[in-house]
Design a protein around this motif. Structure first.
Motif, short mmCIF file in Angstrom:
data_model
loop_
_atom_site.label_atom_id
_atom_site.label_comp_id
_atom_site.label_asym_id
_atom_site.label_seq_id
_atom_site.Cartn_x
_atom_site.Cartn_y
_atom_site.Cartn_z
N LEU A 377 0.82 -1.21 0.00
CA LEU A 377 0.00 0.00 0.00
C LEU A 377 0.85 1.26 0.00
N ALA A 378 2.07 1.15 0.51
CA ALA A 378 2.91 2.34 0.72
C ALA A 378 3.34 2.98 -0.60
N PRO A 379 3.36 4.31 -0.60
CA PRO A 379 2.76 5.22 0.40
C PRO A 379 1.25 5.27 0.22
N THR A 380 0.55 5.65 1.28
CA THR A 380 -0.91 5.67 1.24
C THR A 380 -1.44 6.72 2.20
N ASN A 381 -2.75 6.90 2.18
CA ASN A 381 -3.38 7.80 3.16
C ASN A 381 -4.36 7.01 4.01
N ALA A 382 -5.03 7.67 4.94
CA ALA A 382 -5.88 6.96 5.90
C ALA A 382 -7.06 6.28 5.22
N SER A 383 -7.78 6.99 4.38
CA SER A 383 -8.97 6.42 3.76
C SER A 383 -8.63 5.26 2.84
N ALA A 384 -7.52 5.40 2.08
CA ALA A 384 -7.11 4.32 1.18
C ALA A 384 -6.67 3.09 1.96
N ALA A 385 -5.97 3.29 3.06
CA ALA A 385 -5.52 2.16 3.87
C ALA A 385 -6.71 1.42 4.48
N ILE A 386 -7.68 2.16 5.02
CA ILE A 386 -8.85 1.53 5.61
C ILE A 386 -9.68 0.80 4.55
N SER A 387 -9.81 1.39 3.38
CA SER A 387 -10.56 0.74 2.31
C SER A 387 -9.90 -0.58 1.90
N ALA A 388 -8.57 -0.57 1.81
CA ALA A 388 -7.85 -1.79 1.44
C ALA A 388 -8.00 -2.87 2.51
N LEU A 389 -7.95 -2.48 3.79
CA LEU A 389 -8.10 -3.45 4.87
C LEU A 389 -9.53 -3.98 4.94
N ARG A 390 -10.50 -3.14 4.64
CA ARG A 390 -11.89 -3.60 4.61
C ARG A 390 -12.06 -4.67 3.53
N ASP A 391 -11.49 -4.41 2.36
CA ASP A 391 -11.57 -5.40 1.28
C ASP A 391 -10.84 -6.69 1.67
N LEU A 392 -9.72 -6.55 2.36
CA LEU A 392 -8.97 -7.73 2.80
C LEU A 392 -9.81 -8.57 3.75
N LEU A 393 -10.45 -7.93 4.72
CA LEU A 393 -11.30 -8.66 5.66
C LEU A 393 -12.46 -9.36 4.96
N ASP A 394 -13.00 -8.71 3.95
CA ASP A 394 -14.10 -9.31 3.20
C ASP A 394 -13.67 -10.57 2.47
N THR A 395 -12.41 -10.63 2.03
CA THR A 395 -11.93 -11.82 1.33
C THR A 395 -11.84 -13.03 2.26
N PHE A 396 -11.70 -12.78 3.56
CA PHE A 396 -11.63 -13.89 4.51
C PHE A 396 -13.00 -14.50 4.77
N GLY A 397 -14.07 -13.77 4.50
CA GLY A 397 -15.42 -14.29 4.72
C GLY A 397 -15.63 -14.70 6.17
N SER A 398 -16.11 -15.94 6.34
CA SER A 398 -16.37 -16.45 7.69
C SER A 398 -15.10 -16.80 8.43
N GLY A 399 -13.95 -16.65 7.76
CA GLY A 399 -12.67 -16.91 8.43
C GLY A 399 -12.36 -15.88 9.50
N VAL A 400 -13.04 -14.74 9.46
CA VAL A 400 -12.88 -13.73 10.52
C VAL A 400 -13.83 -14.10 11.65
N ASP A 401 -13.32 -14.76 12.67
CA ASP A 401 -14.17 -15.23 13.75
C ASP A 401 -14.11 -14.34 14.99
N ASP A 402 -13.47 -13.18 14.87
CA ASP A 402 -13.43 -12.23 15.97
C ASP A 402 -13.59 -10.83 15.39
N ASP A 403 -14.29 -9.96 16.10
CA ASP A 403 -14.45 -8.59 15.63
C ASP A 403 -13.08 -7.95 15.40
N THR A 404 -13.04 -7.02 14.47
CA THR A 404 -11.79 -6.35 14.13
C THR A 404 -12.01 -4.85 14.01
N ALA A 405 -11.18 -4.10 14.71
CA ALA A 405 -11.21 -2.63 14.61
C ALA A 405 -9.89 -2.17 14.00
#
Length: 423
Positions: A377-405
């Motif tokens: 991602l580097a270099p990046t800004n806050a909104s782009a980093a959060i958007s990328a991490l949101r997409d990453l979490l979505d790819t895990f589907g039900s593999g995310v078994d704990d809340d994530t902030a």
């Protein structure tokens, strides 16, 4: 010498031939009785559906006399309007095509116009030449089954309503534990995301960003042990303790020490109250360019610094211990200069402990994978980093078994001041 069991004359003195005659008579009578008073309805119709024979059981169910139906009514006449439509469009064509149809739910209309739910099975009887002669139909009373299904459906709807109510309650409670919106910090771009692993339970992750004084801001991100109402209570306690303590003491390590004292006193053995948390103090540093950030970690995953020059690495906060377990835990601290173009990323371990496969694999995503991802991602800004991490979490589907902030803080290129290390 004793006779074998069952041998010799009956105990009543009757002759064997008389007894056999009585048995034959009983068998002959039982065949007719079985048809007339069977626990199900029997109906024989001609190929055009006209009733040729009906048993007493069905007559009693429907409230008709035999002469009311035989040679006078058709099978479809005994059905409700909806049943007749289904009979003409589905039942009869399938029966004609396959010669049988079974277990069809229909409603029959009784003599007093009440509805009788039934299950119907029909077969076509053929002659020796293979030509169809008549239709034999067996009818089962489905009132108890319909009542059971109705009660089951009512219970399911009630359960669905209760689940929706609990989900709404959990969602509302979760929202009260997070800031509705992040504040506007002059000279910074901030963004956050909360990924819910289960809509049925309140998670224990929390974050916040709030002003403390002129050009000084506090931030924290943490993860409480457990889920549900107990975790929500600890989350609320931790969140407000951190905010209140930081108002009077701007030292991040001292803030976490105060939280530790509060949680440690609240521990009750069977309901342990502890969390991992990282607390930061942001100071605007115009002379240095960007912000100076002091971080204190209590057993929390290290923050990531994504540099404007493309370098990315974890910030050193080793050895920090969980908050709320020990009377005097070790709290790790570090100071970093957030120069123009840099982005600071904080996250909870729901991200790194997510399963990378939804097929039952126990492999976790891990710190190394997250570091590699952040480097792309580097270099990046806050909104782009959060958007990328949101997409990453979505790819895990039900593999995310704990809340994530996740919380990202970015210093834009807005100041021509020469950037230097914070004191």
């Amino acid at each position: 010498m004793r006779r074998p069991n069952g041998a010799g004359p009956s105990s009543s003195g009757e002759r064997p031939e008389d007894e056999q005659a009585q048995v034959s008579a009983l068998l002959e009578d039982s065949v007719e009785d079985l048809y007339e008073h069977a626990p199900c309805g029997y109906l024989s119709t001609l190929l055009n559906g006209r009733i040729a024979k009906v048993n007493t059981t069905l007559l009693n169910w429907l409230g008709y006399r035999r002469q009311d139906l035989v040679d006078r009514k058709y099978f479809s006449d005994l059905l409700t309007v909806g049943g007749r439509l289904y009979h003409e469009t589905h039942f009869a064509p399938i029966l004609q095509m396959h010669g049988e149809i079974s277990g069809i739910a229909l409603e029959m209309s009784t003599a007093d116009r009440t509805r009788l739910p039934v299950l119907v099975t029909s077969t076509v009887k053929t002659g020796s030449d293979g030509q169809p002669l008549l239709i034999r139909t067996t009818i089962f009373d489905a009132r108890d089954r319909r009542a059971y299904e109705t009660e089951l459906l009512r219970a399911r709807r009630e359960a669905d309503r209760e689940r929706d109510r609990l989900q709404a309650l959990a969602t509302t409670l979760q929202r009260t534990l997070l800031p509705p919106v992040l504040p506007n910090v002059p000279g910074l771009e901030v963004a956050a995301h909360y990924h819910v692993a289960s809509v049925d339970e309140v998670g224990g992750d929390f974050y916040d960003l709030f002003p403390l004084a002129a050009d000084i801001w506090g931030l924290f991100l943490g993860d409480v042990c457990g889920k549900g109402a107990a975790a929500a209570a600890v989350t609320s306690l931790a969140r407000y303790t951190l905010r209140a303590t930081a108002v009077y003491d701007h030292d991040p390590a001292s803030v976490l020490s105060s939280l530790n004292s509060v949680l440690n006193q609240e521990n009750h053995g069977s309901e342990p109250r502890f969390c991992s948390v990282i607390f930061g103090l942001l100071n605007s540093a115009p002379d240095y360019g960007g912000f100076c950030i002091t971080l204190a970690s209590g057993g929390h995953p290290p923050a990531l610094l994504i540099g404007a020059d493309g370098t990315t690495d974890f910030l050193p906060t080793p050895g920090g211990q969980l908050i709320g377990i020990l009377p005097d835990p070790h709290i790790a601290t570090t100071t970093v200069h957030l120069a123009p173009g840099d982005t600071l990323l904080l996250y909870t371990d729901g991200l790194t402990e997510a399963h990378t496969s939804t097929t039952g694999s126990k492999e976790r995503y891990g710190d190394d994978a997250l570091l590699d991802f952040a480097r792309t991602l580097a270099p990046t800004n806050a909104s782009a980093a959060i958007s990328a991490l949101r997409d990453l979490l979505d790819t895990f589907g039900s593999g995310v078994d704990d809340d994530t902030a996740v919380l990202a803080i970015h210093a834009p290129f807005s100041s021509p001041t020469q950037a230097r290390d914070c004191p």
